[in-house]
Scaffold this motif. Structure first.
Motif, PDB file in Angstrom:
ATOM      1  N   TYR A  97     -11.041   7.001   2.440  1.00  0.00           N
ATOM      2  CA  TYR A  97     -10.271   5.772   2.624  1.00  0.00           C
ATOM      3  C   TYR A  97     -10.652   5.043   3.907  1.00  0.00           C
ATOM      4  CZ  TYR A  97      -7.667   6.554  -1.580  1.00  0.00           C
ATOM      5  OH  TYR A  97      -7.341   6.713  -2.902  1.00  0.00           O
ATOM      6  N   LEU A 142      -3.052   8.155   3.729  1.00  0.00           N
ATOM      7  CA  LEU A 142      -2.043   7.502   4.560  1.00  0.00           C
ATOM      8  C   LEU A 142      -2.411   7.580   6.037  1.00  0.00           C
ATOM      9  CD1 LEU A 142       1.349   8.572   2.920  1.00  0.00           C
ATOM     10  CD2 LEU A 142       0.363   6.278   2.998  1.00  0.00           C
ATOM     11  N   THR A 194       0.828  -1.207   0.000  1.00  0.00           N
ATOM     12  CA  THR A 194       0.000   0.000   0.000  1.00  0.00           C
ATOM     13  C   THR A 194       0.864   1.259   0.000  1.00  0.00           C
ATOM     14  OG1 THR A 194      -1.809  -1.105   1.156  1.00  0.00           O
ATOM     15  CG2 THR A 194      -1.746   1.304   1.271  1.00  0.00           C
ATOM     16  N   TYR A 195       1.885   1.292   0.868  1.00  0.00           N
ATOM     17  CA  TYR A 195       2.645   2.522   1.044  1.00  0.00           C
ATOM     18  C   TYR A 195       3.498   2.864  -0.167  1.00  0.00           C
ATOM     19  CZ  TYR A 195       1.081   2.086   5.854  1.00  0.00           C
ATOM     20  OH  TYR A 195       0.301   1.969   6.969  1.00  0.00           O
ATOM     21  N   ALA A 246      -2.995   4.387   8.555  1.00  0.00           N
ATOM     22  CA  ALA A 246      -2.168   4.185   9.745  1.00  0.00           C
ATOM     23  C   ALA A 246      -2.961   4.284  11.040  1.00  0.00           C
ATOM     24  CB  ALA A 246      -1.032   5.211   9.754  1.00  0.00           C
ATOM     25  N   LYS A 275      -3.687  12.488  -0.637  1.00  0.00           N
ATOM     26  CA  LYS A 275      -3.069  11.184  -0.406  1.00  0.00           C
ATOM     27  C   LYS A 275      -2.451  11.105   0.993  1.00  0.00           C
ATOM     28  CE  LYS A 275      -4.240   9.112  -4.064  1.00  0.00           C
ATOM     29  NZ  LYS A 275      -5.251   8.041  -3.953  1.00  0.00           N
ATOM     30  N   ALA A 276      -1.994  12.249   1.505  1.00  0.00           N
ATOM     31  CA  ALA A 276      -1.515  12.256   2.891  1.00  0.00           C
ATOM     32  C   ALA A 276      -2.655  11.895   3.841  1.00  0.00           C
ATOM     33  CB  ALA A 276      -0.933  13.627   3.236  1.00  0.00           C
ATOM     34  N   VAL A 292       1.152   4.481  -2.739  1.00  0.00           N
ATOM     35  CA  VAL A 292       0.788   5.854  -2.378  1.00  0.00           C
ATOM     36  C   VAL A 292       2.002   6.778  -2.501  1.00  0.00           C
ATOM     37  CG1 VAL A 292      -0.056   7.352  -0.536  1.00  0.00           C
ATOM     38  CG2 VAL A 292      -1.095   5.107  -0.895  1.00  0.00           C
ATOM     39  N   ALA A 293       3.193   6.286  -2.138  1.00  0.00           N
ATOM     40  CA  ALA A 293       4.404   7.108  -2.270  1.00  0.00           C
ATOM     41  C   ALA A 293       4.651   7.460  -3.734  1.00  0.00           C
ATOM     42  CB  ALA A 293       5.609   6.365  -1.694  1.00  0.00           C
TER      43      ALA A 293
END
Length: 537
Positions: free
Chosen positions: A299, A432, A92-93, A436, A428-429, A96-97
């Motif tokens: 999300y 994330l 996932t990360y 988390a 997108k931040a 997104v990154a």
């Protein structure tokens, strides 16, 4: 009667006198009219929207295929005996990154070298990443997972760039075409709605492949070879529009006329870019902040989707779960088009739609939070389904469409893609943060927190985001050029109806009838720009 802009008056003067045309043949038949309409949709919406279609097709495929991966590669995704938990989480990360990197970097590239070059770079990254995802392999399961994660990063870079490129290009394309200028919002949202089609088509393709290979979860269980064929073929199908998109952009896409008029030496552009962000910081706060709040909510909803399906269909097979996802995707798709049909109406507009969507999604989530224990009982499930689907509908008929659209309209052309990319990256931040934070929280609390973020998004939108319904984008450019030169500007972009509440309170644009304070541009570039503007005037 709506006041014409300076640019519309000049265009009307240049138009030839109307002439009477006599047709020797009968008017086009209904069939011909339908074909012409379909052709217009294809060239105006479908082909320009292929990037958003492919973005959703592959990005949502990762979530749609997770049950397949859990079944097929359980020692990696479930027991973590073959892959570490960190490597599984990185799926996932890394995606997104890559998306955030593409949003921030390719948005700047599109403003520096043009929309055409930027769109080709995006298409190349997406096609390369899509091929790697489809063909990903390795000597061990751990090696495959690593290759798969890197492939997602590469694909994500192209996807990230597609956000500012597609939105900015759609706005400028509509502005350049007098026939659709009054429907600019509709054209932009219809382009974005291709994202909804990508999600729907991907879910339908996976369902069809599962049924074709007999992987319905019956008494025979699942076969590893068949499941592997399902996920690879689903990606392979997605390569077809990617190849078509790259070929179309190479052969037919031309440079944006609006961007071409803003092309300047690079050292001058960087100075002006910094000045623009300083001057329009409040608009950037509104577009980026609203997108951040929305993606936290959006999300959190996606994260809860598997739990939602488990509640309404306990013990559901992979296929059954995807059919429920397909229903949700269809409801969301309807929301996209309701947004497109109403966003240019004076009674709705951009800001009202975004605030309305935020508030209604918040109301649905608050109801889910308050009544969660009752809603998950057999008697409450129909109401739970209705609330969940309504949140999907008003998410699209609201902030999901408008957060994508507004940064493409409220900033000047020379930094439109840059500001859109920054706003999208802030979103997108938020995604994330949701991933988390919400993973370990109980569902009722997730709904309550998501509702609070929606209400915060509504408040931020109402204060900092202007509604530019009906405003010629060239007026926004003219106002910015006047600000840089310290020249008077009395056009529509400075009227109160085209300013945010904050701008009205702070008297931004109140100098519309007189000399405006020049935006500070360091060095020779600023004085050169001012001289150029004085010469043109």
């Amino acid at each position: 009667m709506q006041q014409q802009s300076h640019f519309e008056i000049e265009e009307s003067r240049q138009q030839p006198s109307p002439t009477v045309v006599l047709y020797a043949e009968r008017p086009p038949s209904a069939r011909h009219a339908v074909l012409l309409w379909l052709q217009g949709c294809g060239t105006s919406v479908v082909l320009p929207g292929l990037g958003m279609f492919s973005e959703a097709y592959f990005i949502f495929a990762i979530g749609n295929l997770r049950p397949v991966f859990d079944e097929l590669y359980g020692e990696c995704f479930k027991t973590h005996t073959a892959c570490s938990r960190a490597l599984v989480a990185s799926q996932t990360y890394t995606q997104v990154a890559g998306i955030m990197l593409g949003m921030l970097s390719l948005g700047v590239v599109a403003d520096l070298v043009g929309r055409r070059a930027g769109s080709l770079i995006c298409a190349a990254f997406m096609l390369g990443g899509g091929v790697l995802l489809t063909c990903s392999s390795g000597p061990t399961l751990n090696a495959w997972a690593l290759v798969f994660a890197v492939s997602q990063f590469i694909y994500g870079v192209g996807v990230g760039g597609e956000y500012p490129l597609a939105s900015s290009s759609a706005a400028e394309r509509a502005e350049a075409d007098e026939a659709v200028r009054a429907r600019r919002g509709e054209m932009i949202v219809c382009t974005f709605a291709m994202q909804g089609w990508g999600n729907l088509v991907n879910t339908a393709v996976i369902c069809a492949l599962l049924a074709l290979f007999g992987q319905t979860g019956g008494a025979g269980g699942y076969q590893a070879g068949a499941l592997a064929a399902v996920w690879r073929l689903s990606f392979a199908v997605g390569l077809v529009p990617l190849v078509g998109m790259l070929a179309y952009r190479i052969a037919y896409v031309k440079e944006s006329e609006m961007w071409s008029r803003t092309d300047r030496p690079s050292e001058e552009v960087w100075r002006e870019r910094a000045a623009l962000v300083t001057h329009f910081w409040h608009r950037l706060l509104g577009t980026a902040g609203a997108w951040f709040f929305w993606d936290v909510s959006f999300y959190s909803n996606k994260l809860f989707q598997s739990a939602f399906i488990a509640i309404i269909a306990p013990g559901a097979s992979i296929l059954t779960g995807l059919l429920w996802t397909l229903l949700n995707s269809f409801v969301a798709l309807v929301g996209y088009y309701v947004a497109a049909l109403t966003i240019d109406k004076p009674c709705m507009g951009r800001v009202r739609m975004q605030v309305m969507g935020f508030v209604l999604v918040a109301a649905a989530f608050l109801a889910c939070a308050a009544g969660y224990d009752t809603l998950v009982q057999p008697g409450g499930i129909p109401a739970f389904q209705a609330l969940y689907l309504l949140s999907s509908f008003f998410g699209q008929f609201g902030p999901n469409a408008t957060t994508w659209m507004l940064p493409g309209e409220v900033f000047p052309t020379e930094a439109r893609a840059t500001c859109h990319g920054a706003s999208a990256a802030a979103g997108k931040a938020g995604a994330l943060l949701a991933g988390a934070w919400f993973g370990a929280l109980p569902p009722a609390r997730i709904f309550g927190i998501a509702a609070a973020f929606n209400l915060a998004g509504a408040a931020l939108t109402a204060v900092f985001v202007p509604d530019v319904l009906g405003l010629d984008l060239r007026e926004g450019d003219a106002r910015w050029e006047a600000l840089k030169a310290g020249r008077p500007y009395a056009g529509a972009a400075a009227s109160l109806k085209n300013l945010s509440l904050f701008e009205r309170w702070a008297s931004v644009g109140s100098q519309a009838g007189g000399k405006q304070p020049a935006v500070e541009l360091a060095g020779k570039a600023g004085s050169d720009a001012a001289r150029l503007l004085d010469t043109e005037s």
